[in-house]
Design an enzyme around this catalytic site. Sequence first.
Site, short mmCIF file in Angstrom:
data_model
loop_
_atom_site.label_atom_id
_atom_site.label_comp_id
_atom_site.label_asym_id
_atom_site.label_seq_id
_atom_site.Cartn_x
_atom_site.Cartn_y
_atom_site.Cartn_z
N GLN A 354 54.31 41.08 0.16
CA GLN A 354 53.63 42.06 -0.77
C GLN A 354 52.12 41.82 -1.04
OE1 GLN A 354 56.35 43.45 -4.14
NE2 GLN A 354 56.96 41.12 -3.78
N ARG A 392 15.28 46.62 -35.93
CA ARG A 392 15.06 46.52 -34.58
C ARG A 392 13.87 45.55 -34.50
NH1 ARG A 392 18.44 47.94 -29.93
NH2 ARG A 392 19.88 49.69 -30.73
N HIS A 448 19.85 53.78 -32.47
CA HIS A 448 21.20 53.31 -33.08
C HIS A 448 20.60 51.85 -33.73
CE1 HIS A 448 22.09 51.18 -29.22
NE2 HIS A 448 21.95 52.40 -28.83
N HIS A 455 24.91 46.73 -24.72
CA HIS A 455 24.91 46.04 -23.44
C HIS A 455 25.53 44.60 -23.56
CE1 HIS A 455 22.01 49.20 -22.27
NE2 HIS A 455 22.07 48.47 -21.15
N HIS A 521 15.94 43.97 -28.58
CA HIS A 521 17.13 43.28 -29.37
C HIS A 521 16.59 42.11 -29.49
CE1 HIS A 521 20.84 45.76 -29.64
NE2 HIS A 521 20.66 46.18 -28.44
#
Length: 567
Positions: A354, A392, A448, A455, A521
Amino acid sequence: MKNKNLTKTENNNVNFPTERRKFLGRLGKFAVAGAAAGAIGIKPFVGGKTSEAAAQKLGTDKFRRAIRCYNLRVDAARRHLESSSNLLHIGNGDEGAYPNKIANFTKGLPHDSNGEVNPSAYASLMSALRGTSADFEQIPMGGNRRLTNPQSGLAFDMEGKDSQGFHIPPAPAFASREIAAEIAENYWMALLRDVPFQDYADSPIAQAAAADLNIFGSDFKGAKNSGGQVAPNNLFCGLTPGDKTGPHISQFFYQSLFFGANEVSQRIRTVRGISDGGRDYMTDFSSWLAVQNGVSQGSDLYDPIPRYVRNGRDIGEWVHVDVLFQAYFQAFLVLSNLNAPFDGGNPYANSTTQAGFATFGAPHVASLLCEVATRALKTVWFQKWYVHRRLRPEVFAERVHQRFYNNTNYPVHSEILNSVGSSLRLGGYLRSGSAFLPQAFPEGSPLHPSYGAGHATVAGACTTILKAFFNESTIIQNPVVPDATGTTLSPYAGSETLTVGGELNKIASNIALGRNIAGVHWRSDGTESLKLGEALAISILRDQAGCYEEQFNGFTLTKFDGTTITV
């Protein structure tokens, strides 16, 4: 009417219950389902499983299987409930500490001429986060860009732990030395965008960056050598052993791959570097303010020559436009092209009759990569919007600029001011009269909050899936690196052995830190979000582990912290 959340949330030391939309209505549906079960002679689930004896009474194999399926799902639901019932989500305290919200995400809302958010607009955002779907339509916006999907953090899923059942620690506080070290790294990432990674060891800018980051000592949480020092050749690396082994960029960005019969080039469309007529963005107050208000910007300047990823600007553009699970799907295609072996625990590894396909085969892996990605996004979107709302880097850098050049009373740590003010540190390399963070994208960050990182969470989830299915110790033969122009590949001349596991860790960090290099980021966003995605993927693997008929002893994989687990 306000709904109560199933988990406790404490944001900046204020109790902050959030809605679970239509929850009571869904409970009504469950009651109907329970009544239907009672009508056919099966005791509904109340704190325990339904016995297969009930199915035996009906004398059908079909119904016995339905009961097994029911109990499997009940077991998973109970396990997730027990692990999440006492979870407490805690912010870093900044939102309550600064009434003008200088330390929180406000992009897209209207700002005054000093770059601070309109208080009533921020209050409207908070009201929506506590309220109903209709409240989001009442938020005043400063431009034509829209907030990115805050309500997705409230969505339920039918597999894996609930999106609100995971925890990440509070982000570094606005006035801390740690966030000062993080913004220093962001500045150096921007300054080194056009320098090929392979040239870092000899680059004067990279040497200055390493020296500056070493001044922050233990407050800088990036990669360091065995002596505990930041060195030019390990700048902007992740924190696993694989991240610092071999070339800076993972082999999964370079090795040949086929998407079915289509041969896919690993050269990418990138943007022009500064010396080729390109530019960085948001380096003055007027353009910065327009972007914070949510005013759309012009397009980027593209390089007409496709290139292999060779520097920070290239990896920044890759993560600017990628499909979020793309890197790991491509890694899967590379592994398939290399005939990389599955993990030894695969039940078909030694079968002579298999082969895996829908279970434990290539379609299983390929579809699971896509499957965990959307669940990872819902998980991190809850953290972004409903817990942390972290600003940010582009905004923190503006606060540094205003503090240093205009003596605005922002409580940024003195160490970053020392660096900006010294000709031997950042002050010798930043644009004269400016401490704005040069952005790789015209629009800067997305709309956001920063923490956690989408990510990076997807990277953590997807690479965990690949590490579970493939033999991590497999050596990648014939590694390659690009030249300084990114137009050709040559054999890698180093002596290090590159493994599947190490290069999967590396591609996860490349993607997470590529967003930092672009300026959108923080280091801690990536570090914590990789672990968040890993935990989400493990919860899904654990749910699936009980679903197979094959003789299977579990998925074994190496976590980002170096420990090995079997799920």
